[in-house]
Write a protein that holds these residues in place. Structure first.
Motif, short mmCIF file in Angstrom:
data_model
loop_
_atom_site.label_atom_id
_atom_site.label_comp_id
_atom_site.label_asym_id
_atom_site.label_seq_id
_atom_site.Cartn_x
_atom_site.Cartn_y
_atom_site.Cartn_z
N MET A 1 0.85 -1.19 0.00
CA MET A 1 0.00 0.00 0.00
C MET A 1 0.88 1.24 0.00
N THR A 2 0.57 2.18 -0.85
CA THR A 2 1.33 3.43 -0.90
C THR A 2 0.45 4.57 -0.42
N THR A 3 1.09 5.46 0.33
CA THR A 3 0.33 6.63 0.78
C THR A 3 0.29 7.66 -0.33
N MET A 4 -0.60 8.62 -0.18
CA MET A 4 -0.84 9.58 -1.24
C MET A 4 0.16 10.72 -1.19
N THR A 5 0.64 11.13 -2.34
CA THR A 5 1.53 12.29 -2.44
C THR A 5 0.68 13.53 -2.63
N THR A 6 0.80 14.47 -1.73
CA THR A 6 -0.05 15.66 -1.81
C THR A 6 0.40 16.59 -2.92
N LYS A 7 -0.54 17.28 -3.47
CA LYS A 7 -0.25 18.26 -4.50
C LYS A 7 0.51 19.42 -3.88
N PRO A 8 1.53 19.96 -4.58
CA PRO A 8 2.27 21.10 -4.02
C PRO A 8 1.31 22.20 -3.58
N GLY A 9 1.44 22.64 -2.37
CA GLY A 9 0.57 23.68 -1.84
C GLY A 9 -0.53 23.15 -0.94
N LEU A 10 -0.96 21.88 -1.17
CA LEU A 10 -2.03 21.33 -0.35
C LEU A 10 -1.57 21.13 1.09
N ALA A 11 -0.36 20.63 1.27
CA ALA A 11 0.16 20.44 2.63
C ALA A 11 0.25 21.76 3.36
N ALA A 12 0.71 22.80 2.67
CA ALA A 12 0.81 24.12 3.29
C ALA A 12 -0.57 24.67 3.66
N SER A 51 -3.19 5.28 -2.07
CA SER A 51 -3.32 6.23 -3.17
C SER A 51 -3.66 5.53 -4.48
N GLU A 52 -3.68 4.20 -4.41
CA GLU A 52 -3.98 3.41 -5.61
C GLU A 52 -5.47 3.20 -5.79
N HIS A 53 -6.27 3.64 -4.82
CA HIS A 53 -7.72 3.44 -4.88
C HIS A 53 -8.45 4.78 -4.85
N THR A 54 -9.50 4.84 -5.62
CA THR A 54 -10.36 6.02 -5.67
C THR A 54 -11.75 5.62 -5.20
N VAL A 55 -12.25 6.33 -4.20
CA VAL A 55 -13.56 6.03 -3.62
C VAL A 55 -14.62 6.85 -4.34
N VAL A 56 -15.52 6.16 -5.02
CA VAL A 56 -16.61 6.81 -5.75
C VAL A 56 -17.92 6.39 -5.10
N ALA A 57 -18.72 7.36 -4.68
CA ALA A 57 -19.98 7.08 -4.00
C ALA A 57 -21.16 7.41 -4.90
N LEU A 58 -22.09 6.46 -5.02
CA LEU A 58 -23.36 6.72 -5.70
C LEU A 58 -24.35 7.19 -4.65
N ALA A 59 -24.78 8.45 -4.76
CA ALA A 59 -25.70 9.02 -3.79
C ALA A 59 -26.98 9.44 -4.50
N GLY A 60 -28.09 9.33 -3.81
CA GLY A 60 -29.35 9.73 -4.42
C GLY A 60 -30.51 9.52 -3.48
N GLY A 61 -31.64 9.99 -3.89
CA GLY A 61 -32.84 9.90 -3.07
C GLY A 61 -33.62 8.64 -3.37
N GLY A 131 -8.60 -0.21 -9.23
CA GLY A 131 -8.35 0.78 -8.18
C GLY A 131 -9.61 1.50 -7.74
N LEU A 132 -10.76 1.15 -8.34
CA LEU A 132 -12.03 1.79 -7.98
C LEU A 132 -12.66 1.11 -6.78
N ILE A 133 -13.13 1.88 -5.85
CA ILE A 133 -14.00 1.41 -4.77
C ILE A 133 -15.33 2.12 -4.97
N LEU A 134 -16.31 1.38 -5.46
CA LEU A 134 -17.63 1.96 -5.76
C LEU A 134 -18.57 1.69 -4.60
N LEU A 135 -19.19 2.76 -4.07
CA LEU A 135 -20.09 2.64 -2.93
C LEU A 135 -21.52 2.90 -3.35
N ASP A 136 -22.42 2.06 -2.88
CA ASP A 136 -23.86 2.29 -3.04
C ASP A 136 -24.37 2.75 -1.67
N LEU A 137 -24.63 4.06 -1.57
CA LEU A 137 -25.00 4.63 -0.28
C LEU A 137 -26.48 4.45 0.01
#
Length: 540
Positions: A1-12, A51-61, A131-137
Motif C-alpha cells: 500500500m502506498t500513501t498519497m503524495t499531496t499536491k504542491p501547496g495542499l500540505a501548506a 493512493s492506488e484506490h479512488t472512492v466513488v460514492a453513488l448518492a441519491g434519493g 483501483g475503484l471502490i464503488l459505494l452504493d450509499l
C-alpha cells in the motif's frame, strides 16, 4: 500500500487550516471550527491510506435507481433493488483491485459482509476501473435516521460523488438545499447521473438535461457534469463508467476532493471573518502607544502631584540649613509654613500613595487602558476587537494596587540632608560669628576705649573703627549673597530631585503597565496577526 503524495501547496494549506483552527478557538463560530477540525482529521487519514484506490460514492434519493445503477456498473447483482424504498439500509462496496483496499474500507466503516471484489475473469474489459471502490450509499432522504446519517458521512469522505437523480424529482428541494448548494468548487469531483432516461423521449431528455444544467449553474456549480443513464437498458452506463475511469486513472480525485473541501471551508471562514485589511492592524504595541499609556497612568496615580509635593518639601526643609541665618531666625517668629501646608507629613503621603487615593482614580486607570485598546483594535473584526479589549482589561482589577505598591518603593527620603547643605551652614555661621565679632569691636571702640588694657588699645583706636564697620558691611553683603546663591542652588537641586523622582516613578509605572497591560494585549495582537496570516495562506 502506498500513501498519497499531496499536491504542491495542499500540505501548506492544510497546515494553515490547522493554524486557523488553533487560533480561532473562541473567535470563530464553533460549528465552523468543528468542521475544520473534522476536515483536518479526514485529510490526515485519507492521505495516509491507499493512493492506488479512488472512492466513488453513488448518492441519491428514494426511487432514483441508485442501486440498479450500482449493479449495472459492477456487472453483478450486489445491491438489493425493489419497489419498496429505501432498500439499501447499509452501504455496499464493490472493489476493483482488492489489494491494499482493506485499511481504506475499514476507515470508510464498510462492513465485511457488504464488501465485494471484482476479480479474475470478471475484471476483463474493466481494467480501466482497477483501483475503484464503488459505494452504493443509503438513500439520503431515508426515513431511517441511521441510514441518513451514514449517507451524509460517506458523501463527505468519498473522493468522487455521483448524484443519481430521478427525472421526476431531479429538482427535489431536499437534495439541492442540503447538498447541491454546497458543491461550489467541487465540480471536478462531482458527477450528476440523470437516471431512468429510458422513460423519456429524446426531446424530453434533451430538455431535462438543459434544465438541470441551468439549475445547477444557478446554484453555484459553474461547470456541471451531467450524464443521462438508464440502469434498465444500459444506456449511458458506459459513458458514466468512462467518466469514473478517467478519475480512477488520474489517481487525483482524493486530492481534488480535499482541495475542494478546503476551498469551500476557506470561503465560509472568510465570509465570517473577511481578510480585508486585517493584516495591516498592528501585531505589537508601538513605542508611542507605550509612552502614551505610561503618561496616562502616571496622571492617574498622581505622579506630577507627588513631584510637586516633593519639590516643595525639599525647598522648605532646606530653610533649616541654608540661607542667611538672620532672616531665618526672624522667620521663626512667624507661623511655620511646613505646619500650615502640612508638608511635614508629605513623606508618609508620598510613601503610601494610599489605597483610597488610588481607588478613587481607578476610573482614570480604566480610561487609560481603554484608550490603548481602542487605538490598537481600530478596524478589526468586532470579535477580535472585543478580544483585544478583554486582554487589556484582564488584570485591570489588580493594576491600581500594583501601581501603589511599586511607587511606594521609590518614595524619596525627605529627611536626607545633602553634604553641601552642611558645608554651607558652617560657612554662614562663620560669617555670623565674624559679624558678631565686628559688632563687639565697634561697641568696645565706641563706648569703652579708656577701659582697655594697653595690649588691646588697637580695638579702641578710632582710626580702625570705620574699617571694622566696612568689614561688617562686607560680611553682611557676603552673607546675603551666599544666601541668595544657596536658594538658587536649592531650587536647582529641588528641580533635579523632582525630575529624578518622576523619572523613577515613570520607570516603575512603565514596568507595571508592560507586565499587566501591554503583554496580554500583544499576545492577542500576535494571535490576531497569526490567524489572518494563516487565513491568507489558506486562501493561496
Amino acid at each position: 500500500m502506498t500513501t498519497m503524495t499531496t499536491k504542491p501547496g495542499l500540505a501548506a494549506r492544510l497546515s494553515a487550516l490547522a493554524k486557523v483552527v488553533e487560533l480561532g478557538r473562541g473567535r470563530l463560530d464553533k460549528k465552523l471550527l468543528d468542521e475544520a477540525a473534522m476536515l483536518l482529521l479526514q485529510a490526515g487519514d485519507r492521505l495516509k491510506l491507499s493512493s492506488e484506490h479512488t472512492v466513488v460514492a453513488l448518492a441519491g434519493g428514494t426511487g432514483s435507481g441508485k442501486s440498479s445503477l450500482f449493479n449495472a456498473i459492477s456487472g453483478l447483482e450486489l445491491s438489493p433493488t425493489g419497489v419498496r424504498r429505501p432498500t439499501t439500509a447499509r452501504t455496499h462496496a464493490c472493489v476493483w483491485g482488492v489489494e491494499g483496499a482493506g485499511p481504506l474500507l475499514d476507515w470508510l466503516q464498510i462492513q465485511e459482509r457488504h464488501r465485494f471484489s471484482r476479480a479474475s475473469a470478471l475484471d476483463r474489459g474493466d481494467g480501466q476501473l482497477h483501483g475503484l471502490i464503488l459505494l452504493d450509499l443509503p438513500d439520503h432522504d431515508s426515513i431511517r435516521a441511521l441510514a441518513d446519517t451514514e449517507a451524509d458521512r460517506l458523501i463527505g469522505l468519498a473522493d468522487l460523488v455521483v448524484w443519481v437523480l430521478d427525472p421526476q424529482k431531479y429538482a427535489d428541494a431536499s437534495t439541492h438545499r442540503r447538498y447541491v448548494t454546497e458543491l461550489a468548487g467541487h465540480e471536478a469531483v462531482t458527477v450528476f447521473a440523470l437516471n431512468q432516461a429510458d422513460r423519456l423521449t429524446a426531446e424530453e431528455l434533451a430538455e431535462l438535461v438543459i434544465d438541470l444544467n441551468d439549475l445547477l449553474r444557478r446554484e453555484g456549480v459553474e461547470h456541471p457534469s451531467v450524464v443521462p443513464t438508464s440502469a434498465a437498458t444500459g444506456r449511458g452506463v458506459e459513458s458514466l463508467k468512462s467518466v469514473i475511469a478517467t478519475a480512477v486513472a488520474r489517481r487525483r480525485a482524493a486530492i481534488h476532493k480535499l482541495e475542494a473541501d478546503l476551498h469551500r471551508l476557506e470561503r465560509r471562514i472568510s465570509e465570517s471573518m473577511p481578510l480585508g485589511e486585517a493584516l495591516s492592524s498592528p501585531s505589537s504595541v508601538d513605542e508611542a502607544r507605550r509612552l502614551g499609556l505610561t503618561d496616562a497612568l502616571c496622571d492617574a496615580v498622581g505622579v506630577p502631584a507627588v513631584g510637586d509635593a516633593m519639590e516643595n518639601v525639599y525647598a522648605e526643609r532646606s530653610n533649616q540649613w541654608v540661607g542667611w541665618p538672620y532672616p531665618r531666625w526672624i522667620g521663626k517668629f512667624r507661623t511655620d509654613p511646613l505646619k500650615s501646608l502640612r508638608l511635614d507629613d508629605v513623606s508618609k503621603e508620598i510613601r503610601g500613595i494610599t489605597t483610597a487615593s488610588v481607588s478613587a482614580q481607578s476610573a482614570e486607570v480604566g480610561n487609560a487602558v481603554q484608550a490603548l485598546a481602542d487605538g490598537l483594535s481600530m478596524g478589526m473584526h468586532p470579535v477580535w476587537r472585543t478580544a483585544v479589549h478583554k486582554a487589556a482589561r484582564s488584570r485591570s482589577g489588580q493594576l491600581p494596587q500594583a501601581l501603589t505598591d511599586d511607587l511606594a518603593q521609590v518614595a524619596p527620603q525627605l529627611d536626607r540632608v545633602p553634604t553641601w547643605w552642611r558645608a554651607l551652614m558652617l560657612w554662614q555661621y562663620f560669617l555670623v560669628l565674624a559679624f558678631v565679632a565686628g559688632l563687639a569691636w565697634l561697641a568696645v571702640g565706641l563706648f569703652m576705649p579708656e577701659q582697655l588694657p594697653p595690649s588691646l588699645e588697637l580695638l579702641g583706636d578710632s582710626a580702625t573703627l570705620p574699617w571694622v564697620g566696612l568689614a561688617m558691611a562686607a560680611v553682611l553683603g557676603l552673607g546675603a549673597l551666599s544666601g541668595i546663591a544657596s536658594r538658587n542652588f536649592v531650587e536647582l537641586g529641588a528641580s533635579r530631585e523632582r525630575e529624578r523622582l518622576e523619572r523613577e516613578m515613570r520607570r516603575k509605572v512603565a514596568a507595571v503597565s508592560a507586565t499587566m497591560v501591554v503583554e496580554p494585549v500583544e499576545t492577542e495582537l500576535n494571535r490576531h496577526h497569526s490567524f489572518y496570516t494563516a487565513l491568507r495562506d489558506l486562501s493561496a
